[in-house]
Scaffold this motif. Structure first.
Motif, mmCIF file in Angstrom:
data_model
loop_
_atom_site.group_PDB
_atom_site.id
_atom_site.type_symbol
_atom_site.label_atom_id
_atom_site.label_comp_id
_atom_site.label_asym_id
_atom_site.label_seq_id
_atom_site.Cartn_x
_atom_site.Cartn_y
_atom_site.Cartn_z
ATOM 1 N N SER A 142 0.822 -1.205 0.000
ATOM 2 C CA SER A 142 0.000 0.000 0.000
ATOM 3 C C SER A 142 0.848 1.244 0.000
ATOM 4 C CB SER A 142 -0.897 0.003 1.231
ATOM 5 O OG SER A 142 -0.111 0.112 2.406
ATOM 6 N N ALA A 143 0.195 2.353 -0.328
ATOM 7 C CA ALA A 143 0.902 3.630 -0.318
ATOM 8 C C ALA A 143 1.315 4.001 1.083
ATOM 9 C CB ALA A 143 0.010 4.710 -0.927
ATOM 10 N N GLN A 144 0.499 3.567 2.089
ATOM 11 C CA GLN A 144 0.877 3.870 3.466
ATOM 12 C C GLN A 144 2.014 2.978 3.930
ATOM 13 O OE1 GLN A 144 -2.210 3.260 2.425
ATOM 14 N NE2 GLN A 144 -3.129 5.302 2.545
ATOM 15 N N GLY A 145 2.294 1.929 3.176
ATOM 16 C CA GLY A 145 3.340 1.008 3.580
ATOM 17 C C GLY A 145 4.679 1.389 3.025
ATOM 18 N N THR A 146 4.954 0.919 1.842
ATOM 19 C CA THR A 146 6.289 1.097 1.292
ATOM 20 C C THR A 146 6.602 2.529 0.951
ATOM 21 O OG1 THR A 146 5.457 0.660 -0.919
ATOM 22 C CG2 THR A 146 6.227 -1.227 0.362
ATOM 23 N N ARG A 147 5.626 3.337 0.660
ATOM 24 C CA ARG A 147 5.911 4.681 0.178
ATOM 25 C C ARG A 147 6.019 5.704 1.298
ATOM 26 N NH1 ARG A 147 5.734 4.996 -5.194
ATOM 27 N NH2 ARG A 147 4.795 3.270 -6.291
ATOM 28 N N LYS A 148 5.763 5.307 2.518
ATOM 29 C CA LYS A 148 5.833 6.301 3.575
ATOM 30 C C LYS A 148 7.270 6.687 3.874
ATOM 31 C CE LYS A 148 5.878 2.923 7.364
ATOM 32 N NZ LYS A 148 5.159 2.434 8.528
ATOM 33 N N ALA A 149 8.253 5.889 3.404
ATOM 34 C CA ALA A 149 9.651 6.235 3.659
ATOM 35 C C ALA A 149 10.088 7.411 2.814
ATOM 36 C CB ALA A 149 10.548 5.028 3.390
ATOM 37 N N GLN A 150 9.368 7.723 1.771
ATOM 38 C CA GLN A 150 9.756 8.816 0.898
ATOM 39 C C GLN A 150 9.248 10.126 1.475
ATOM 40 O OE1 GLN A 150 8.352 7.887 -2.993
ATOM 41 N NE2 GLN A 150 9.916 6.373 -3.382
ATOM 42 N N VAL A 151 10.066 10.706 2.299
ATOM 43 C CA VAL A 151 9.657 11.949 2.950
ATOM 44 C C VAL A 151 9.658 13.088 1.954
ATOM 45 C CG1 VAL A 151 10.191 13.534 4.817
ATOM 46 C CG2 VAL A 151 10.543 11.068 5.124
ATOM 47 N N CYS A 152 10.685 13.167 1.176
ATOM 48 C CA CYS A 152 10.776 14.236 0.172
ATOM 49 C C CYS A 152 11.429 13.659 -1.069
ATOM 50 C CB CYS A 152 11.586 15.419 0.703
ATOM 51 S SG CYS A 152 13.268 14.989 1.182
ATOM 52 N N PRO A 153 11.089 14.174 -2.227
ATOM 53 C CA PRO A 153 11.672 13.644 -3.460
ATOM 54 C C PRO A 153 13.159 13.957 -3.545
ATOM 55 C CG PRO A 153 10.368 15.603 -3.903
ATOM 56 C CD PRO A 153 10.139 15.243 -2.471
ATOM 57 N N SER A 154 13.901 13.055 -4.161
ATOM 58 C CA SER A 154 15.343 13.234 -4.320
ATOM 59 C C SER A 154 15.637 14.140 -5.495
ATOM 60 C CB SER A 154 16.017 11.869 -4.540
ATOM 61 O OG SER A 154 15.785 11.025 -3.448
ATOM 62 N N ALA A 155 16.757 14.815 -5.414
ATOM 63 C CA ALA A 155 17.222 15.592 -6.553
ATOM 64 C C ALA A 155 17.747 14.642 -7.621
ATOM 65 C CB ALA A 155 18.316 16.553 -6.116
ATOM 66 N N ARG A 156 17.712 15.082 -8.842
ATOM 67 C CA ARG A 156 18.174 14.231 -9.929
ATOM 68 C C ARG A 156 19.664 13.943 -9.760
ATOM 69 N NH1 ARG A 156 18.923 15.660 -16.351
ATOM 70 N NH2 ARG A 156 19.746 13.628 -16.919
ATOM 71 N N LEU B 206 10.751 -14.444 -12.861
ATOM 72 C CA LEU B 206 10.594 -13.205 -12.109
ATOM 73 C C LEU B 206 10.994 -12.022 -12.978
ATOM 74 C CD1 LEU B 206 12.206 -14.277 -8.712
ATOM 75 C CD2 LEU B 206 9.762 -14.197 -9.257
ATOM 76 N N LEU B 207 10.380 -10.897 -12.676
ATOM 77 C CA LEU B 207 10.737 -9.627 -13.300
ATOM 78 C C LEU B 207 10.926 -8.601 -12.196
ATOM 79 C CD1 LEU B 207 11.011 -7.712 -15.809
ATOM 80 C CD2 LEU B 207 8.554 -7.290 -15.580
ATOM 81 N N VAL B 208 12.056 -7.926 -12.219
ATOM 82 C CA VAL B 208 12.300 -6.874 -11.253
ATOM 83 C C VAL B 208 12.210 -5.541 -11.977
ATOM 84 C CG1 VAL B 208 14.812 -6.952 -11.541
ATOM 85 C CG2 VAL B 208 13.845 -6.004 -9.442
ATOM 86 N N THR B 209 11.540 -4.584 -11.361
ATOM 87 C CA THR B 209 11.394 -3.244 -11.925
ATOM 88 C C THR B 209 11.942 -2.233 -10.931
ATOM 89 O OG1 THR B 209 9.158 -2.991 -11.049
ATOM 90 C CG2 THR B 209 9.378 -3.920 -13.262
ATOM 91 N N LEU B 210 12.630 -1.240 -11.448
ATOM 92 C CA LEU B 210 13.298 -0.250 -10.614
ATOM 93 C C LEU B 210 12.782 1.139 -10.965
ATOM 94 C CD1 LEU B 210 15.590 0.562 -8.606
ATOM 95 C CD2 LEU B 210 17.111 0.663 -10.586
ATOM 96 N N GLY B 211 12.308 1.884 -9.980
ATOM 97 C CA GLY B 211 11.847 3.240 -10.199
ATOM 98 C C GLY B 211 12.998 4.229 -10.270
ATOM 99 N N ASP B 212 12.724 5.398 -10.805
ATOM 100 C CA ASP B 212 13.770 6.392 -10.974
ATOM 101 C C ASP B 212 13.999 7.140 -9.660
ATOM 102 O OD1 ASP B 212 11.534 7.965 -10.803
ATOM 103 O OD2 ASP B 212 12.062 9.250 -12.495
ATOM 104 N N TYR B 213 14.753 8.256 -9.747
ATOM 105 C CA TYR B 213 15.120 8.994 -8.546
ATOM 106 C C TYR B 213 13.904 9.607 -7.844
ATOM 107 C CZ TYR B 213 14.497 13.304 -11.245
ATOM 108 O OH TYR B 213 13.979 14.328 -11.995
ATOM 109 N N GLY B 214 12.837 9.883 -8.591
ATOM 110 C CA GLY B 214 11.643 10.417 -7.958
ATOM 111 C C GLY B 214 10.767 9.349 -7.330
ATOM 112 N N ASP B 215 10.937 8.121 -7.778
ATOM 113 C CA ASP B 215 10.115 7.024 -7.265
ATOM 114 C C ASP B 215 10.843 6.239 -6.174
ATOM 115 O OD1 ASP B 215 7.666 5.151 -7.822
ATOM 116 O OD2 ASP B 215 9.423 3.846 -7.786
ATOM 117 N N ARG B 216 12.057 5.850 -6.426
ATOM 118 C CA ARG B 216 12.923 5.159 -5.466
ATOM 119 C C ARG B 216 12.259 3.907 -4.872
ATOM 120 N NH1 ARG B 216 15.075 9.320 -1.168
ATOM 121 N NH2 ARG B 216 12.907 9.973 -1.252
#
Length: 1834
Positions: free
Chosen positions: A1136-1150, A1292-1302
């Motif tokens: 969920s968004a409340q789960g894994t995404r709560k660690a992203q306090v602020c977006p990273s710079a490129r 299996l397929l692994v997908t990696l988000g960019d610097y804004g997604d992490r």
């Protein structure tokens, strides 16, 4: 036997009795202290080096140690944080004294013929890159071992004789100094050597440092040996290293440390580089990769290892003869680097030359002979002053200074002998009476004197005078005494006397006496009859001197009433005259003084006398009245010669009764000397003339004429061997190169000459002046032939074409002028303003022409740009921005000088302000090669020999000659002699000599072999097969941006023998069986279901919809491992968004790395609502996609076994058959695709695109490869997907988000369900599965590698983050690939490749693989491919890497080497290779896909497209070709049948905004032309048949936005951004009319056609229209041959805005209707989005077709009644005007800015940004329907 006492060693401190200070001296804070570590007395020097704190051995500079030992051992310890200097004076076999200085104060190596300066790095740690580390907190006792013999042999090419003196300057502790012929090993004791039975010489006991029991010598002390090998010089800085030998290192180091290794680079400036000296450290063999290091864990500590010192000894014994081989042997030839090659610490970057050398470490490229230049002669006299010209004893030669050179000129043959060694202007000369010793003094550095063996020209002694400056020198007759007069630092006059009797016998001059005096001294002379007596004269003073008892004493002569005179010179008379002393003065007086009685005997005065009425002066007499200023006099046995300010040399008898002879000069005479035989009188003038009067023949001969100010430029003439120079003295002089005599002297007092050029075929000379004038002079009649004033500022460049037809000049205001100079009277052809760089300084390399006279190159319009023009038409062919060539530099580089190389190939050499010479292809502009750090500063002049063997460069006061054909690290030799900066260099016409000008004119002989043919010419290879060469103009077609070889493929190489896989077609989005689709806010799944709004789920394609719930997981760290990472599967499969995404306090710079994907910025968006009427069949079928998305990352896949090949273009996946070129297109992504991944069995393809306005999450599509259908659509990431990877078993397929997604997500390919996901604390750049273990994967990011393990049946991920070793420094890991198990290769943004042992989680190897960021790594077997943003693709052999990680392995990193290298046209973003790594496909940011064959070493272009926005598509009248233009400045011509790129025209730094193809009626088909408009307002006409630019015009001041040919093709209409329409004739290049009716608004459309349907109220035959951005349209009728043009109609918008309309007016689109010539079809004319049909007959709108959006592009089919409309909403609409049906088509990822029907009406081209889609118009009505003459609508 005399040297037997020095064996086996000499304690220098004991020999000089240091402590008693009798045989040595000290200054400052010098004291004896007791050192606790050595437990003995040492001497401490604690002042700063500038504070005169030192110990000097021996006590004075006149004494000599005389120690002949080859090695000098200095036992010292630097004080922490302080500087120190060790200074040695070493004598050579030929009597030369060379000073060597070693200090941590120096930053780089410097040298002259008699002085060597070495930076010495000592401290607690390794030196930082490029800097000396001084402030070490702990300094250790150091044994500095110097091989004096090899240092002299390698760096100054002289033989070692003895050590003369040593000076130790603060701040340091020193135990002692030792000399010996033996090479001691300070790390071994006698017992250890005997026990190991080694043939090494242990250090004597008194030299040994105490070592505590059971400890290593290296733990306490440092051993520095220079050179590091006894036979060569070290290539790096003098740098210490306390790393112990390898055996000890591996046995005791408890942490990661670099394995000891030394880098290798070539030498500098004609001698091996002597930057920081390589340390004595662990032995290692030379290696091709100098930055390889090993890392060892404690687990690898070998048990039972032998003691470290003994192991070190055994290893050294194995290396051979006990010599230290810690650093590779450098090549003897010099490197291209102008600075010193630095021995870098681990992690430092290599230069390109070092990398090139690393390929062949043992290959020595000789540059022989050495020296290859010999100074043949100089043109010049004086410099510091126009005095000091001396006769030799026999009167056959004259000795005089020319700035820093001493010239011996034979008066009969004019042959010169030059003495080089001074580094500044010579201020005084003296020659003894026997022609044995010559003394010279230079102005700076302060009072440096040289004593020369006059017969051989060897320098016997170099020493410093107590005086600060010396202005006069005088020898005694026998040469045993030398006296000098000068000034001290306080300005007081100093007289010094030296004893020089022992100089010729190997001794040194001895200071006999020194005294200060308060009187002025202008002249000083030692009496030839008594060497203890001297005389001086000056302001109101004549003094007689005497040397007695080691003191100089003087007594003044009572001058009486003459004591106020300014005395200038003196001379002793002959013996029969009682050695009378003659003194002259400024007032014209000559005093005769009896030196024995110290009284004035006679006084005479030189007066001018004129006969009344006569303008000519008579011979002078002595009397009263105003006198003539006398500058110099000289006496012989019977005569006295006087030189005066009035320009006369007069010869008098000693009684001065009458003038015997006189010679008039052009300027004041400053010096006279009578030859010893009295038959010749030498004279010099202030104008730089030197000559002599022959008394018997009464003839005057000029020996030397010279410029009196620095020479600015030169030019050579081939037929007569002449040289022309211009100088700051306002003269232009022409010289004979054979005799170095002046032929012509042109003076211009009012305006200064700046530049000069010879006419190649006529005896004429051209000169440019500071006033802007350019004048032509006849060398036969010595008159001005023509004068032109086209320039407003000083002329900065002047060049004549080699064929003699054209002359070019430029000025500081930016103007370029072209002249016709084939005839005697030159005339101006063209003048172009604002072309050349403004405010440039005059330079001989400002304008250069190619050898074939076809190309002209210059710096402009800014200093950062180099422009190449067609010399005849002045059309711009190339524009190269040199500031963009070195992206890593912090400062913008500007162009300084240019030079064309011989052709073929046609190269242009550019010297930049960053000390780099860049070699460009003069036709394409691509960089062929670079020579970095050519000089320490910018190179203002350079020249290339006609055979391209030698490159000559100049900077500051040195010139360098380079071995130009050597590609990798060419050798160079450095030559000095100029005392001022060198302004220009050139090769003589015979190519056997070269010239350099600055303070004087230097002529050098080239001692190498005779001239050879240029490489690549016919003469170079007689047996070579003939090649087909294009014309010079045709060569401009080469792709400028491309740095790779190869044109568009003619035949695609087949990657495998397997037949290609037949694929199905997927030509649309997910759709029903009806083939209809819609975009809507109401339809489709909701936002929470993670399915994009713009996609409708197909009935047969289930879309994954999982509800998110549960607590968050994927938190970094776990209880079991503080550094570990864990990721557990979500109980419902979706975090969920409340789960894994709560660690992203602020977006990273490129991240600062190009590897990270960033979607191209778009202003367009998908439509919120668009409905399409369903028809029976689609009328447009996507046929081809032109171009590759170079903005993607890893977006190319290839399976050689099956032939499957796919790449991305925009939002499309393009599947292409490499055999036939047929394409299939998989549509479905709404946004730009970022990356691709192909399963290992090639059955599944995954593609990912970014989020869009209709979907908040990124789309990841799973494609079925055999069927070409989308199997599944999944989404999770919020911004963009950086990477995709399949597991080895494809489950299996692994997908990696960019610097804004992490985020990192793991998917099951069986169910397409999300297994687990986690947030990452920092951006990650790449991910890969371990090919040997499906349960392991790795990620790379900031300074770390994260290794993940899949645990349990639920695929729980356990991660472990391993940071980079400190030795690698901080940075980004940007790429990764697995090699042989268990190796993982990682690339960094610093260009390093590091290798990890994944089983032990450690990094054990690293090397410098590139200069830039490595974005692609691929490994298979024993080969590794790396690609970087430096455009380089490299192939590495890594077969030995697995051995390097093994315990006790003796494998060396020399086994890791680079096999191949290719340079492509952009940064490498994608690559896929065959398993053998022999061939592959590589994608670059330039939008190009290359087929790479390592076997052939070639690259072939597979897919090519524009890298920037496409602005226009046009077609040939025959419909066989089509052309495009783009913002990247290129015009490309394609084949319409094969869609292959055929021709490319490139203009740099400009955008091509519009394009037009000439109509068929203008000429024969083979004479087709394309007209292009550019952003700088220029219009260029290109010939398709000739493949050349035929015309360049500048009809507009603003950017051209629209262009069209008239119906007959004889006229070009062009519109610009300001609303002006220009009418031009391409045949003449003239613009004969400008229409301003649309002024103020951009011209969007210009179209012309013949008037076939009525007269429309006008009588002329041509009809044309123009539309502007303010929604106004004008229609005109014209007869261009007669110059008539008449307005037919005017249309405008009734209302500019609407309540709900767009914020800006829509584009005005208009075209003549092809099926009804009386109609105009318009879009954007009204206030509503619609297409209107306007009748020119009825003057009204006859039909309207509504549109859903405002149109941005419009095209009408020439066959059927079809209209194509492009929208900003990324939709292309096809409207059937006959049936009223409409269809919308998707496929673009940006606004459709362009759509064009082909003339056949069967193809439609649409463009969005840089991608071009080719649509096939389906149905029998594609070319049918209404004919072109159908009835009007409405």
């Amino acid at each position: 036997m005399a040297k037997a006492w020095q064996r086996p060693f000499v304690n220098v401190f004991r020999h000089c009795r240091v402590g008693e200070w009798r045989r040595c001296s000290r200054e400052g804070d010098v004291a004896a202290v007791t050192d606790k570590s050595l437990r003995c007395a040492v001497y401490r020097i604690r002042d700063a080096p500038s504070a005169d704190g030192y110990i000097q051995l021996p006590g004075t500079s006149m004494q000599s140690l005389g120690l002949t030992g080859r090695y000098l051992y200095v036992l010292f310890r630097p004080l922490p944080g302080k500087h120190f200097i060790i200074q040695l004076d070493v004598a050579t076999k030929d009597g030369q004294v060379v000073r060597m200085s070693f200090s941590n104060l120096f930053k780089e190596f410097k040298s002259t013929a008699t002085w060597l300066q070495f930076p010495l790095i000592c401290g607690a740690g390794a030196a930082t890159k490029g800097r000396t580390r001084v402030g070490a907190s702990v300094a250790r006792w150091t044994c500095l071992q110097l091989d004096l013999r090899n240092i002299l042999l390698v760096y100054v090419n002289r033989r070692y004789s003895h050590l003369k003196s040593v000076k130790l300057c603060a701040s340091l502790l020193v135990k002692s100094l030792y000399t010996s012929d033996l090479c001691f090993d300070p790390t071994l004791t006698v017992a250890e050597a005997q026990r190991a039975r080694l043939r090494v010489t242990p250090v004597p006991r008194e030299m040994a440092f105490p070592v505590p029991k059971d400890e290593s010598w290296y733990d306490h002390y440092v051993h520095i040996r220079f050179p590091s090998d006894s036979s060569e010089a070290s290539p790096g800085p003098v740098q210490e290293s306390r790393s112990p030998p390898e055996a000890d290192f591996l046995g005791r180091v408890p942490r990661l440390l670099p394995h000891p290794g030394a880098s290798s680079s070539a030498a500098q400036d004609g001698a091996p580089s002597a930057g920081p000296i390589a340390p004595c450290q662990a032995p290692s063999v030379p290696r091709p990769l100098p930055e390889v290091s090993l890392f060892c864990e404690p687990s690898e500590v070998p048990t039972g290892s032998e003691p470290s010192a003994l192991a070190h000894a055994r290893h050294k014994h194995a290396a051979g003869n006990g010599d230290d081989v810690s650093a590779p042997k450098p090549t003897v030839e010099p490197a291209v680097r102008g600075d010193v090659a630095v021995h870098k610490p681990f992690g430092g970057k290599q230069s390109k030359q070092e990398v090139a050398l690393a390929k062949h470490p043992f290959q020595k490229r000789s540059f022989l002979p050495d020296p290859i230049l010999r100074l043949k002669g100089v043109v010049g006299f004086g410099g510091h002053s126009t005095k000091w010209a001396l006769w030799t004893k026999d009167g056959s030669a004259v000795v005089y200074p020319c700035h820093a050179v001493i010239v011996v000129l034979r008066t009969d043959t004019r042959e010169q002998r030059c003495l080089l060694g001074h580094t500044d202007k010579v201020s005084a000369l003296a020659l003894d009476g026997d022609d044995v010793l010559l003394a010279s003094a230079q102005a700076r550095p302060s009072s440096m004197l040289r004593l020369w063996d006059f017969g051989t020209g060897a320098c016997l002694s170099l020493f410093r005078s107590p005086a600060h400056t010396l202005c006069s020198l005088s020898f005694s007759r026998g040469g045993a005494l030398l006296c000098g007069v000068g000034k001290d630092r306080q300005g007081r006059t100093v007289v010094v006397a030296w004893g020089t009797a022992q100089v010729g016998r190997g001794g040194e001059p001895v200071l006999l006496a020194k005294t200060h005096t308060g009187v002025d001294i202008q002249a000083f002379e030692v009496a030839f009859f008594d060497e203890t007596r001297m005389a001086s004269c000056g302001q109101g003073s004549v003094r007689l001197w005497r040397l007695r008892g080691g003191q100089l004493r003087s007594c003044p002569v009572d001058l009486g009433e003459h004591r106020v005179l300014e005395l200038t010179d003196l001379a002793f008379g002959p013996a029969h005259d009682g050695h009378m002393l003659y003194v002259c003065c400024r007032s014209g007086h000559i005093l005769e003084i009896d030196h024995q009685h110290m009284a004035v005997r006679h006084t005479r005065r030189l007066l001018p006398v004129w006969t009344p009425g006569s303008p000519v002066s008579q011979k002078q007499t002595f009397g009263s009245g105003p006198g003539i200023s006398i500058s110099s006099l000289s006496t012989s046995q019977a005569t006295c010669a006087v030189g005066s300010k009035d320009g006369y040399l007069r010869l008098w008898p000693l009684d001065f009764s009458s003038v015997l002879l006189e010679a008039e000069h052009e300027g004041p005479v400053t010096w006279v000397r009578i030859s010893p035989d009295g038959l010749r009188v030498l004279s010099a003038t202030s104008l730089g003339h030197l000559g002599f009067l022959d008394v018997p023949s009464r003839e005057y001969r000029v020996l030397v004429r010279s410029h009196t100010a620095p020479v600015l430029a030169l030019a050579t003439e081939c037929s007569h061997g002449q040289l022309a120079t211009v100088s700051q003295d306002h003269t232009v002089r022409v010289w004979d190169l054979a005799t170095l005599q002046q032929l012509h002297d042109l003076r211009s007092p009012e305006e200064a000459p700046c530049t000069v050029a010879f006419h190649p075929t006529r005896p004429a000379l051209f000169c440019g002046f500071s006033s802007g004038a350019v004048r032509s002079f006849s060398l036969e009649s010595a008159e001005v032939l023509a004068a032109h004033r086209c320039h407003q500022g000083p002329v900065t460049g002047l060049a004549a074409s080699p064929d003699g037809s054209l002359l070019f000049s430029s000025c500081s205001s930016g103007t370029l002028a072209q002249y016709h100079c084939a005839a005697t009277q030159c005339r101006v052809l063209r003048v172009a303003a604002n072309v050349v760089c403004r405010d440039a300084h005059p330079t001989p390399n400002a304008l250069v022409l190619s050898g074939d006279s076809h190309l002209l190159a210059f710096v402009g319009p800014s200093k950062y740009v180099v422009t190449v023009m067609n010399a005849a038409s002045l059309e711009e062919l190339l524009r190269v921005d040199v500031s963009a060539l070195d992206l890593a530099s912090a400062r913008l580089a500007s162009a300084v000088a240019l030079c064309f190389g011989p052709g073929p190939p046609g190269h242009l050499l550019v010297s930049t302000s960053s000390s780099t010479v860049v070699v460009l292809d003069s036709t394409s502009g691509r960089v062929v090669r670079e020579l970095p750090a050519v000089h320490s500063g910018a190179c203002p002049s350079l020249a290339l020999s006609r055979d391209a063997r030698f490159l000559l460069t100049a900077a500051d006061r040195a010139i360098k000659l380079w071995d130009y054909p050597t590609q990798a690290c060419p050798g160079c030799q450095v030559y000095i002699g100029h005392s001022e900066p060198v302004r220009a260099v050139a090769f003589a016409p015979d190519q056997q000599r070269l010239l350099s000008v600055g303070d004087a004119i230097f002529l050098w002989d080239i001692l190498g072999p005779l001239e050879r043919s240029p490489p690549g010419s016919a003469g170079d290879s007689p047996g070579a097969p003939p090649t087909c060469e294009a014309s010079p103009d045709a060569r401009q077609l080469e792709d400028v941006v491309s740095g790779a070889h190869g044109l568009p493929r003619q035949q695609v190489p087949k990657p495998s023998q397997a037949s290609p896989l037949q694929l199905g077609v997927c030509a649309g989005l997910l759709r029903d069986d009806d083939a209809a689709f819609s975009w809507s806010d109401e339809e489709g799944p909701s936002e929470e279901s993670h399915i994009p709004k713009g996609l409708r789920q197909g009935s047969s394609l289930p879309v994954l919809v999982k509800e998110a719930s549960g607590a968050g997981d994927g938190v970094w760290g776990s209880p079991g491992d503080p550094r570990g990472l864990s990721m557990h599967p979500h109980p419902h499969g979706w975090p969920s968004a409340q789960g894994t995404r709560k660690a992203q306090v602020c977006p990273s710079a490129r991240p600062d790395c190009y590897k990270h994907f960033v979607a191209r910025y778009k202003t367009s968006s998908l439509p919120k609502s668009a409905s399409v009427s369903r028809g029976s069949a689609e009328r447009l079928l996507l046929k081809a996609v032109m171009g590759y998305n170079g903005n993607g990352r890893a977006n190319v896949v290839w399976k050689p076994d099956t032939g499957f090949f796919a790449y991305t273009s925009g939002c499309l996946v393009v599947v292409e058959d490499l055999h036939s070129g047929a394409q299939q297109h998989w549509l479905g992504h709404p946004e730009e695709i970022s990356t691709l991944a192909l399963s290992h069995d090639a059955q599944v393809l995954a593609s990912a695109s970014g989020c869009s306005s209709t979907a908040s999450r990124c789309q990841i599509r799973i494609w079925n490869v055999p069927g070409g259908s989308c199997r599944q659509l999944i989404s999770y990431h919020s911004t963009a997907v950086q990477a995709l990877a399949f597991s080895p078993d494809d489950e299996l397929l692994v997908t990696l988000g960019d610097y804004g997604d992490r985020t990192l997500a793991l998917w099951s390919m069986a169910t397409c369900e999300l297994l687990s996901a986690t947030c990452l604390p920092e951006p990650v750049h790449g991910v890969a599965f371990n090919p040997w273990d499906a349960g392991e994967l790795a990620c790379v990011g900031q300074c770390a590698v994260t290794l993940w393990l899949l645990c349990g049946p639920n695929a729980s991920l356990q991660g472990r983050r391993e940071p980079l070793p400190e030795e690698l420094g901080a940075g980004e890991l940007t790429s990764l690939c697995y090699g042989a198990a268990p190796l993982l290769y990682c690339g960094s943004n610093a260009g390093q490749v590091c290798v990890w042992d994944t089983s032990a989680s450690r990094c054990f190897l690293a090397w410098e693989a590139d200069d830039g960021e490595i974005g692609v790594l691929l490994c298979s077997g024993t080969r590794l491919v790396s690609g970087s943003n430096t455009r380089r693709l490299r192939l590495w052999a890594v077969g030995a890497v697995p051995e390097l990680r093994c315990k006790d392995s003796r494998a060396r990193s020399s086994s890791v080497f680079m096999e191949r290298e290719l340079t492509l046209d952009g940064a490498v973003v994608s690559a896929v290779f065959h398993d053998t790594m022999d061939m592959g496909v590589v994608g670059t940011t330039a939008g190009t896909l290359w087929y790479v064959s390592w076997v052939e070493g070639s690259s072939t272009r597979l897919i090519s497209g524009h890298r920037s926005k496409v602005n226009e598509v046009v077609f040939s009248p025959s419909a066989s070709h089509w052309a495009t233009c783009s913002d990247d400045g290129s015009v490309r011509v394609w084949s319409l049948d094969s869609m292959e790129l055929l021709i490319q025209f490139q203009v740099l730094n400009q955008s091509c905004l519009c394009l037009a193809w000439s109509p068929a009626s203008c000429a024969r088909p083979e004479q087709q032309q394309v007209a292009a408009g550019y952003s700088d307002g220029t219009l260029r006409v290109f010939s398709i048949s000739r493949i050349a630019m035929e015309l360049k015009m500048h009809p507009h001041r603003a950017a051209l936005t629209a262009i069209a040919y008239s119906a007959d093709g004889q006229t070009i209409l062009s519109g610009d951004k300001d609303g002006l329409v220009a009418v031009s004739r391409p045949r003449t290049g003239m613009t004969f009319r400008v229409l301003s009716d649309h002024r103020g608004a951009l011209i969007s459309t210009v179209q012309s056609r013949s008037k076939e349907h009525g007269d429309f109220g006008a009588q002329w035959a041509d009809l044309w229209l123009a539309a502007s951005s303010d929604q106004r349209i004008s229609v005109w009728a014209a007869n261009w041959p007669q110059g008539h043009c008449e307005l037919v109609d005017w249309l405008s918008s009734p209302s500019p805005t609407l309540m709900e309309g767009p914020s800006q007016p829509p584009s005005s689109l208009v075209a003549f209707c092809p099926w009804d010539g009386a109609l105009l079809v318009c879009a954007g004319l009204g206030v509503r989005p619609e297409v209107v049909f306007y009748s020119l007959h009825q003057k009204q709108v006859v039909e309207r077709i509504p549109l859903p959006f405002f149109a941005v592009s419009l095209s009408l089919s020439p066959g059927a009644r079809l209209v194509a409309v492009g929208f900003a909403e990324r939709v292309l609409r096809l409207v059937d005007c006959e049936s009223g049906t409409m269809q919308d088509f998707a496929g673009h990822d940006d606004l459709v800015q362009l759509c064009r029907f082909a003339p056949s009406a069967r193809l439609l081209f649409s463009a969005a940004h840089s991608e071009i889609l080719v649509w096939e118009v389906a149905g029998p009505w594609a070319a049918g329907g209404a004919s072109g003459s159908g009835p009007p609508l409405g």
